[in-house]
Design an enzyme around this catalytic site. Structure first.
Site, mmCIF file in Angstrom:
data_model
loop_
_atom_site.group_PDB
_atom_site.id
_atom_site.type_symbol
_atom_site.label_atom_id
_atom_site.label_comp_id
_atom_site.label_asym_id
_atom_site.label_seq_id
_atom_site.Cartn_x
_atom_site.Cartn_y
_atom_site.Cartn_z
ATOM 1 N N GLU A 170 0.816 -1.212 0.000
ATOM 2 C CA GLU A 170 0.000 0.000 0.000
ATOM 3 C C GLU A 170 0.854 1.268 0.000
ATOM 4 O OE1 GLU A 170 -3.102 0.166 -0.553
ATOM 5 O OE2 GLU A 170 -3.436 -1.999 -0.496
ATOM 6 N N HIS B 216 2.034 2.196 -3.419
ATOM 7 C CA HIS B 216 1.011 2.917 -4.194
ATOM 8 C C HIS B 216 1.053 4.409 -3.849
ATOM 9 C CE1 HIS B 216 -0.784 -0.567 -5.969
ATOM 10 N NE2 HIS B 216 -1.343 -1.029 -4.872
#
Length: 218
Positions: free
Chosen positions: A25, A28
């Site tokens: 995550e 990203h």
């Protein structure tokens, strides 16, 4: 259920799973910031502190139950928010943002490979060396499987976002309409074992890599 065996599994898999999901995550968010979107940064989601990314269900409950039941490991973290309107070229940028997560997992799998090759030459407590070796193997497995799984071209998985960025806008808009039910589709296909064509070869390749790394200790 053997409580001792379950706690041993937790001690081996907890760190690899939490960091595989967390760094996926964060990657990203880092990539989105590079392309002009600071949403994740402003919300404090670029931190490597796993507590900022843990989803109680996806990061703790579901993986824990799967470990207890002996099923294939699966989980997720809180998705990093991305505001495409902040990017100069949203379609192209989102391809790289989506690829960053699986890319981070492949990089972590490589790091765990190095750790496994190193621990194979360690001297010391047999119990400690074996525990570290098992954790490194878990790190390789979870990161490769997570990367391959997320590259499936089904929104909201990363592969779906990559495909949407490559398709002409009218087709991409049709694909995006699948997103609200995409996760249910993926879970259904997984529950019925319809991804065997993808994951069985993945597990075989990972097994060969692990075997080769352990064999180098001779």
């Amino acid at each position: 259920m053997d409580l001792t065996a379950f706690l041993t599994k937790i001690s081996i898999w907890a760190i690899p799973v939490v960091f595989a999901i967390t760094l996926h995550e964060v990657a990203h968010g880092w990539t989105a910031r590079y392309f002009g979107d600071r949403t994740a940064e402003l919300l404090g989601r670029l931190s490597l502190n796993p507590l900022r990314h843990i989803d109680p269900v996806g990061t703790i409950l579901v993986p824990g139950l799967l470990l207890a039941l002996g099923g294939p490991l699966f989980g997720w973290a809180k998705p990093v928010p991305v505001a495409t309107r902040a990017m100069k070229n949203p379609r192209r940028s989102m391809i790289w943002v989506a690829l960053a997560g699986p890319g981070a997992n492949f990089a972590m799998a490589g790091a765990w490979c190095i750790a496994l090759a190193s621990v194979a030459h360690m001297n010391g407590s047999v119990t400690l060396v074996r525990w570290i070796a098992l954790m490194a193997q878990a790190g390789i497995i979870i990161n490769v499987v997570l990367a391959v799984f997320n590259l499936l071209p089904i929104p909201p998985l990363d592969g779906g976002r990559v495909l949407a960025g490559l398709l002409p806008p009218p087709l991409a808009a049709r694909l995006d309409r699948i997103e609200p039910i995409g996760f249910l589709i993926v879970l259904g296909l997984t529950a019925f074992g319809l991804f065997g064509w993808l994951f069985n070869p993945t597990y075989r390749v990972v097994g060969r890599v692990i075997g080769a790394l352990l064999g180098n200790s001779a």
